[in-house]
Enzyme design. Sequence first.
Site, PDB file in Angstrom:
ATOM      1  N   ASN A  91     -26.270  26.293  17.096  1.00  0.00           N
ATOM      2  CA  ASN A  91     -27.089  27.496  16.864  1.00  0.00           C
ATOM      3  C   ASN A  91     -27.344  27.571  15.361  1.00  0.00           C
ATOM      4  O   ASN A  91     -26.461  27.941  14.597  1.00  0.00           O
ATOM      5  CB  ASN A  91     -26.327  28.737  17.358  1.00  0.00           C
ATOM      6  CG  ASN A  91     -27.055  30.025  17.024  1.00  0.00           C
ATOM      7  OD1 ASN A  91     -28.209  30.002  16.582  1.00  0.00           O
ATOM      8  ND2 ASN A  91     -26.394  31.152  17.239  1.00  0.00           N
ATOM      9  N   TRP A  92     -28.569  27.194  14.971  1.00  0.00           N
ATOM     10  CA  TRP A  92     -28.874  27.139  13.530  1.00  0.00           C
ATOM     11  C   TRP A  92     -29.096  28.530  12.944  1.00  0.00           C
ATOM     12  O   TRP A  92     -29.213  28.668  11.722  1.00  0.00           O
ATOM     13  CB  TRP A  92     -30.111  26.267  13.299  1.00  0.00           C
ATOM     14  CG  TRP A  92     -29.936  24.816  13.649  1.00  0.00           C
ATOM     15  CD1 TRP A  92     -28.808  24.208  14.148  1.00  0.00           C
ATOM     16  CD2 TRP A  92     -30.923  23.780  13.515  1.00  0.00           C
ATOM     17  NE1 TRP A  92     -29.042  22.868  14.341  1.00  0.00           N
ATOM     18  CE2 TRP A  92     -30.329  22.579  13.964  1.00  0.00           C
ATOM     19  CE3 TRP A  92     -32.242  23.749  13.087  1.00  0.00           C
ATOM     20  CZ2 TRP A  92     -31.017  21.366  13.974  1.00  0.00           C
ATOM     21  CZ3 TRP A  92     -32.938  22.541  13.091  1.00  0.00           C
ATOM     22  CH2 TRP A  92     -32.324  21.358  13.532  1.00  0.00           C
ATOM     23  N   LYS A  93     -29.197  29.539  13.805  1.00  0.00           N
ATOM     24  CA  LYS A  93     -29.455  30.914  13.329  1.00  0.00           C
ATOM     25  C   LYS A  93     -30.702  30.908  12.430  1.00  0.00           C
ATOM     26  O   LYS A  93     -31.619  30.139  12.683  1.00  0.00           O
ATOM     27  CB  LYS A  93     -28.209  31.483  12.653  1.00  0.00           C
ATOM     28  CG  LYS A  93     -26.981  31.359  13.573  1.00  0.00           C
ATOM     29  CD  LYS A  93     -25.780  32.134  13.118  1.00  0.00           C
ATOM     30  CE  LYS A  93     -24.632  31.923  14.126  1.00  0.00           C
ATOM     31  NZ  LYS A  93     -23.447  32.716  13.817  1.00  0.00           N
ATOM     32  N   HIS A 137     -26.680  36.990  21.992  1.00  0.00           N
ATOM     33  CA  HIS A 137     -25.784  36.666  20.874  1.00  0.00           C
ATOM     34  C   HIS A 137     -25.322  37.960  20.209  1.00  0.00           C
ATOM     35  O   HIS A 137     -26.090  38.917  20.090  1.00  0.00           O
ATOM     36  CB  HIS A 137     -26.491  35.764  19.864  1.00  0.00           C
ATOM     37  CG  HIS A 137     -25.542  35.167  18.878  1.00  0.00           C
ATOM     38  ND1 HIS A 137     -25.057  35.871  17.795  1.00  0.00           N
ATOM     39  CD2 HIS A 137     -24.944  33.947  18.841  1.00  0.00           C
ATOM     40  CE1 HIS A 137     -24.213  35.099  17.126  1.00  0.00           C
ATOM     41  NE2 HIS A 137     -24.127  33.929  17.743  1.00  0.00           N
ATOM     42  N   GLU A 184     -24.967  38.754  17.243  1.00  0.00           N
ATOM     43  CA  GLU A 184     -25.772  39.203  16.093  1.00  0.00           C
ATOM     44  C   GLU A 184     -26.991  39.983  16.560  1.00  0.00           C
ATOM     45  O   GLU A 184     -27.423  40.933  15.905  1.00  0.00           O
ATOM     46  CB  GLU A 184     -26.164  37.985  15.231  1.00  0.00           C
ATOM     47  CG  GLU A 184     -24.969  37.493  14.425  1.00  0.00           C
ATOM     48  CD  GLU A 184     -24.935  35.994  14.164  1.00  0.00           C
ATOM     49  OE1 GLU A 184     -25.974  35.331  14.295  1.00  0.00           O
ATOM     50  OE2 GLU A 184     -23.837  35.495  13.841  1.00  0.00           O
ATOM     51  N   GLU A 215     -17.760  34.131  22.553  1.00  0.00           N
ATOM     52  CA  GLU A 215     -17.740  34.153  21.089  1.00  0.00           C
ATOM     53  C   GLU A 215     -17.081  35.443  20.614  1.00  0.00           C
ATOM     54  O   GLU A 215     -17.736  36.481  20.555  1.00  0.00           O
ATOM     55  CB  GLU A 215     -19.173  34.092  20.545  1.00  0.00           C
ATOM     56  CG  GLU A 215     -19.927  32.848  20.927  1.00  0.00           C
ATOM     57  CD  GLU A 215     -21.019  32.502  19.921  1.00  0.00           C
ATOM     58  OE1 GLU A 215     -21.122  31.320  19.588  1.00  0.00           O
ATOM     59  OE2 GLU A 215     -21.746  33.399  19.457  1.00  0.00           O
ATOM     60  N   GLY A 227     -18.374  32.950  11.892  1.00  0.00           N
ATOM     61  CA  GLY A 227     -18.704  32.814  10.474  1.00  0.00           C
ATOM     62  C   GLY A 227     -17.589  33.281   9.543  1.00  0.00           C
ATOM     63  O   GLY A 227     -17.808  33.440   8.344  1.00  0.00           O
ATOM     64  N   SER A 238     -16.360  29.750  14.451  1.00  0.00           N
ATOM     65  CA  SER A 238     -15.677  28.894  13.471  1.00  0.00           C
ATOM     66  C   SER A 238     -15.136  27.606  14.090  1.00  0.00           C
ATOM     67  O   SER A 238     -14.078  27.112  13.684  1.00  0.00           O
ATOM     68  CB  SER A 238     -14.558  29.664  12.767  1.00  0.00           C
ATOM     69  OG  SER A 238     -15.103  30.776  12.060  1.00  0.00           O
ATOM     70  N   GLY A 277     -22.106  27.368  15.007  1.00  0.00           N
ATOM     71  CA  GLY A 277     -22.971  27.930  13.974  1.00  0.00           C
ATOM     72  C   GLY A 277     -22.928  27.072  12.719  1.00  0.00           C
ATOM     73  O   GLY A 277     -23.601  26.041  12.623  1.00  0.00           O
ATOM     74  N   GLY A 278     -22.114  27.477  11.755  1.00  0.00           N
ATOM     75  CA  GLY A 278     -22.058  26.823  10.445  1.00  0.00           C
ATOM     76  C   GLY A 278     -21.961  25.298  10.500  1.00  0.00           C
ATOM     77  O   GLY A 278     -22.699  24.598   9.795  1.00  0.00           O
TER      78      GLY A 278
END
Length: 262
Positions: free
Chosen positions: A17-19, A103, A105, A175, A181, A221, A242-243
């Site tokens: 997930n590149w956000k 998600h 976010e 999640e 993150g 993470s 993510g990251g």
Amino acid sequence: MSTQSPHLIRKKVIAGNWKMNKTAAEGAALTREIVEAVGRETLVDTVLCPPFTALESVARALEGQAIKLGAQNMHPEKSGAFTGEISAEMLRTLYVTHVILGHSERRQYCGETDGFINRKVLAALASELRPILCVGETLAEREAGRTLDVVRTQTEAALAGVKPEQITTVIIAYEPVWAIGTGKVATTAQAQEVHAFIRALLTRLHGAALSQKVRILYGGSMKPANAPELLAQPDIDGGLIGGASLEARSFVDLVKAAMAAV
Ligand code: 13P
């Protein structure tokens, strides 16, 4: 119930997930690096979820490869006066096969409710897109001992009206919001407990034979260093990253970790 190893019943999934990161050109460059390392890998389902503006360039870089393309959101309606929104059909024409829905976010910053997420899940399935449905508790909810309640409510609400023949198309991502993150990964025991709880919930809704086939991913993470232990758990079927998905090396290492856990 089957006595087969869960690792044989369910193919592992590693989804990036590149956000809100990577332009179209940057996304294509990252994709080409990933393709070089694991482009034709079929032992694991690998999915890249760039922002809408990079879907086309990433789709081009994925041509002829086994890696799948996912979007990060969509609107439940087919078309109409919904400024700034994107429909399932629009995604389909860009060769998108997966879509992240619910998600945390989007729940937190865009006010998405369980009911709205449910409409999106049903619309995605009707358009033959695979939803990657995200659920998870906040730190305050965990500390109040409400984790399983929150996960149950979110999962049941989002899956309302999903037919038995559709449920194995859905991918669920657990999640924990406090692990996203933050570098604070859930312990394997914490993650496995919730994953097993979600599978038991699916068994209650759709029976054991179907629930054994649903992939439940962990997100928060996840990195090459902690992935092997998480992926070895009986009910953890992959990761939503993510990251560590923004750099080819760490993402490819995660795909390799999933291959090793098969
Ligand atoms: P991080 O891997 O950066 O914690 O993000 C997880 C996530 O939100 C994936 O959807």
